[in-house]
Design an enzyme around this catalytic site. Structure first.
Site, mmCIF file in Angstrom:
data_model
loop_
_atom_site.group_PDB
_atom_site.id
_atom_site.type_symbol
_atom_site.label_atom_id
_atom_site.label_comp_id
_atom_site.label_asym_id
_atom_site.label_seq_id
_atom_site.Cartn_x
_atom_site.Cartn_y
_atom_site.Cartn_z
ATOM 1 N N LYS A 1 7.489 25.854 -56.104
ATOM 2 C CA LYS A 1 6.251 26.590 -56.402
ATOM 3 C C LYS A 1 5.143 25.595 -56.756
ATOM 4 O O LYS A 1 5.395 24.391 -56.867
ATOM 5 C CB LYS A 1 6.484 27.575 -57.549
HETATM 6 C C1 LIG Z 1 11.327 31.375 -56.065
HETATM 7 C C2 LIG Z 1 11.356 32.845 -56.118
HETATM 8 C C3 LIG Z 1 12.127 33.530 -57.074
HETATM 9 C C4 LIG Z 1 13.102 32.838 -57.985
HETATM 10 O O1 LIG Z 1 12.505 31.936 -58.850
HETATM 11 P P1 LIG Z 1 13.428 30.962 -59.750
HETATM 12 O O2 LIG Z 1 12.462 30.452 -60.783
HETATM 13 O O3 LIG Z 1 13.913 29.890 -58.839
HETATM 14 O O4 LIG Z 1 14.508 31.774 -60.343
HETATM 15 C C5 LIG Z 1 12.027 34.902 -57.110
HETATM 16 N N1 LIG Z 1 11.223 35.580 -56.269
HETATM 17 C C6 LIG Z 1 10.482 34.960 -55.336
HETATM 18 C C7 LIG Z 1 9.595 35.762 -54.434
HETATM 19 C C8 LIG Z 1 10.535 33.566 -55.219
HETATM 20 O O5 LIG Z 1 9.810 32.957 -54.264
#
Ligand SMILES: *Cc1c(COP(=O)(O)O)cnc(C)c1O
Length: 385
Positions: free
Chosen positions: A191
């Site tokens: 992210k």
């Molecule tokens: C990355 C992601 C998650 C999970 O996030 P984590 O912090 O890795 O648990 C959930 N939903 C979406 C849409 C994502 O892109």
């Protein structure tokens, strides 16, 4: 004979976190402070994060997956309930629902924005539906006006999976204010803002924030910080079953530096995305991202779609790889994965299937140079049919 890859020494990745010496220093400071797990830095990160997105409260967690799960638990969702979500998302969206004992019901998407189609959501509402879990797809805000109207009409909880949506805007307001009852963010390295692992729930409901804070810490009645600073002996109680979903102060220290950088990170992503938009305009077999007028995208990913006249996706991706360029297939379709194959709602998702089959994510990261991007663009043009 096929020609040798033009560049073997250099590989352009699809994504890369941006961490500088300030994050390194903040980590050392946190380590030396004597307070390593959830403590004053987490509290400060929460305050700054809430201020940035414009919410009354922010509750830091160990990941977005635990954030989504806790948001559902705090909403009282459990066995026998149904929660509507997209199948076109990272699998954690549906898994968080499944952990509670509820059933994810997959709605189809708008083929232009890749976000939930409100009409598809409304058609799936049953007497068991309790919530809508809306994903802001690769950072592009979902149709919150329509979805919140549906949630209100049917008395459903609206939770936003804003994992990828930090800094994105909807009608000039940042995602996370939130429009639903809660928005959940991720700080995974894939992210834009990263703390290694980490998550955050934002809400405007103070009672809900208190509940989330208790539940993330074993439902302990007193926080570590409160006990530590108490002048009289204080004994905590545990009135329900809670969890350990804490963020550490080391992560929060990194998060605060990243939050300071965020404006610059977003600006660079938007600049590079606009360069792609312009340079790919003359490629008829390639569909560029569509951003509705009232939305500001953060381009967590830059995803294009191959039209029917395009080269086969795997061949294109392999060809790019041989030229030293990493790409990724589209956002996954959860209903195609083994745990969800029996889910009836996954049997008719034509737009989701089409996007999952034809999307390609192109390299986009802060440190990507214009020369690197031009090379990606030129290479794509060599595949013209
Ligand atoms: C990355 C992601 C998650 C999970 O996030 P984590 O912090 O890795 O648990 C959930 N939903 C979406 C849409 C994502 O892109």
């Amino acid at each position: 004979m096929s020609s040798a890859p033009a560049i073997t020494s250099k590989m352009i990745p699809v994504a890369r976190p941006y961490i500088g010496s300030e994050e390194e220093q903040a980590t050392i400071d946190a380590l030396r402070s004597g307070w390593i797990t959830q403590g004053p830095r987490v509290a400060e990160f929460e305050t700054r994060f809430a201020k940035y997105v414009g919410s009354s409260h922010a509750v830091a967690l160990s990941s977005c997956t635990t954030a989504l799960y806790l948001a559902l638990v705090a909403s009282g969702i459990g066995p026998g309930d149904e929660v509507i979500c997209p199948s076109l998302s990272f699998i954690a969206t549906a898994n968080a629902i499944t952990y509670t004992g509820a059933t994810p019901i997959f709605a189809d998407i708008d083929p232009d924005t890749y976000n939930l189609d409100p009409a598809s959501v409304e058609m799936l509402i049953s007497p068991r539906t309790r919530a809508i879990l809306a994903v802001h797809q690769i950072g592009l805000p979902a149709d919150l006006d329509a979805l919140s109207a549906i949630a209100e009409r049917y008395s459903l909880v609206l939770i936003e999976d804003a994992a990828c949506a930090i800094g994105s805007e909807y009608h000039d307001e940042r995602i996370g204010r939130p429009r639903g009852s809660m928005a959940c963010f991720s700080f995974h390295p894939r992210k834009i803002l990263t703390t290694g692992e980490g998550g955050m729930i934002t809400t405007n409901d103070g009672e809900l924030a208190d509940k989330l804070r208790r539940l993330r810490q074993h439902a302990m009645s007193l926080s570590d910080v409160a006990r530590h600073s108490a002048t009289r002996i204080a004994t905590e109680t545990y009135d329900e079953i809670g969890f350990n979903f804490r963020m550490t102060d080391i992560q929060a220290a990194i998060g605060m530096v990243q939050l300071e950088r965020l404006g610059i990170l977003l600006e660079r992503r938007r600049y590079l995305a606009a360069r792609y938009d312009q340079a790919l305009e003359d490629m008829p077999w390639l569909q560029r991202p569509h951003v509705p007028e009232h939305c500001l995208h953060n381009y967590q990913s830059y995803m294009v779609r191959l039209r029917s006249s395009a080269p086969a996706r795997d061949a294109l991706m392999q060809g790019m790889l041989e030229k030293g360029i990493s790409t990724r297939r589209a956002v996954m379709a959860i209903h195609r994965e083994r745990p969800y194959l029996e889910n009836e709602s996954g049997k008719h998702l034509p737009h989701t299937d089409r996007v999952a089959d034809t999307g390609i994510i192109l390299p986009l990261f802060h440190q990507m140079s214009e020369a690197d991007q031009d090379y990606v663009i030129e290479t794509l043009h060599t595949f013209t049919i």
